[in-house]
Design an enzyme around this catalytic site. Structure first.
Site, short mmCIF file in Angstrom:
data_model
loop_
_atom_site.label_atom_id
_atom_site.label_comp_id
_atom_site.label_asym_id
_atom_site.label_seq_id
_atom_site.Cartn_x
_atom_site.Cartn_y
_atom_site.Cartn_z
N HIS A 158 0.84 -1.20 0.00
CA HIS A 158 0.00 0.00 0.00
C HIS A 158 0.87 1.25 0.00
CE1 HIS A 158 -3.15 -2.85 1.29
NE2 HIS A 158 -3.98 -1.96 0.79
N LYS A 162 -0.50 4.74 4.65
CA LYS A 162 -1.32 3.76 5.37
C LYS A 162 -0.74 3.52 6.76
CE LYS A 162 -3.66 -0.70 4.82
NZ LYS A 162 -4.97 -0.11 5.14
#
Length: 269
Positions: A158, A162
């Site tokens: 990600h 995040k």
């Protein structure tokens, strides 16, 4: 005339919040009736369209979720675990469908949703996309078909903003693999390796998190045995897929009996 459900978006200023606002306002199946941000945020009191740098949408950003929920038939919530628990109680009070895409919730926090689910529909999923939910079902089937000669590793990537790891989707995939094998994930999960760890435990399900750049979401489930590997993969290139799935869940939940549901229910998988 068919009633068009009113939707409230929480965490309006976040990446997903803004994508959800755009998805709802572009839809002919739903109306944006409220947006919520935390107390003290710069957007409070502004028209959300203007705050996002576009034309006015006629919806003012508020820090009073109950007032917003009272006008709505559904709430879509991609925020933080503590905020989601507060929103769940308020959405239940307003009898709104509560769609939860929040990740990083503990087992105790998930269990704490149960009182709200006695009064309203809750649809909660670590990932709202069709492709990921198909991947979950495939992972369960492959894990059930293979024995422990095949090591299972879940690798996810990600963007660097995040804050939780492993991702909610990675945990969904790990749960599916464990279910396929007939074991509890909590008994077999290996969520961190560093230093002299010793040989890999037979039957363990490993997790690895990559964080960098603007990666939207990449998930691999690796089944590795001597001489061969099977890789199941899903790549997300646009977070709009999560917003579309969340809106689909909000519409699906209209008229359903109170309780906790997931995207497998929404998608009929």
């Amino acid at each position: 005339m068919t009633h068009i459900p009113g939707i409230v978006i929480t965490g309006a200023s976040g990446r997903m919040g803004q994508m959800l606002i755009k998805t709802v306002t572009d839809s002919d199946q739903a109306r944006l009736v409220g947006v919520v941000e935390r107390t003290g945020h710069d957007w409070i009191g502004q028209d959300v369209g203007v705050a996002m740098g576009g034309p006015a949408l006629g919806v003012i950003v508020t820090d009073d979720p109950l007032e917003a929920f009272a006008q709505a038939q559904a709430v879509i919530d991609f925020t933080a675990p503590e905020a989601t628990l507060e929103f769940a109680a308020l959405a239940a009070q307003a009898r709104c469908v509560h769609v939860i895409g929040t990740t990083g919730m503990t087992d105790e926090q998930i269990a704490a949703l149960e009182p709200a689910a006695r009064h309203a529909v809750i649809v909660r999923a670590g990932n709202m996309s069709l492709g990921v939910n198909l991947l979950v079902q495939l992972t369960k089937k492959v894990a059930a078909a293979l024995d422990e000669d095949f090591d299972i590793e879940v690798i996810e990537g990600h963007h660097h903003h995040k804050v939780d790891a492993p991702s909610g989707t990675a945990l969904m995939l790990g749960e599916a693999a464990a279910e396929g094998r007939g074991v509890k994930l909590s008994d077999v999960a290996d969520r961190g390796r560093d230093g002299i760890t010793g040989a890999r435990e037979r039957g363990a399900i490993g997790f690895h998190a990559i964080r960098g750049g603007d990666i939207v979401g990449e998930h691999d489930v690796l089944f590795a045995a001597p001489g061969e590997r099977i890789v199941l993969r899903h790549l997300a290139t646009d977070r709009a897929i999560f917003a579309r799935g969340a809106l689909k869940a909000a519409l699906w939940g209209q008229g359903k009996a109170p309780g906790q549901y997931d995207m497998v229910d929404v998608l009929g998988l």
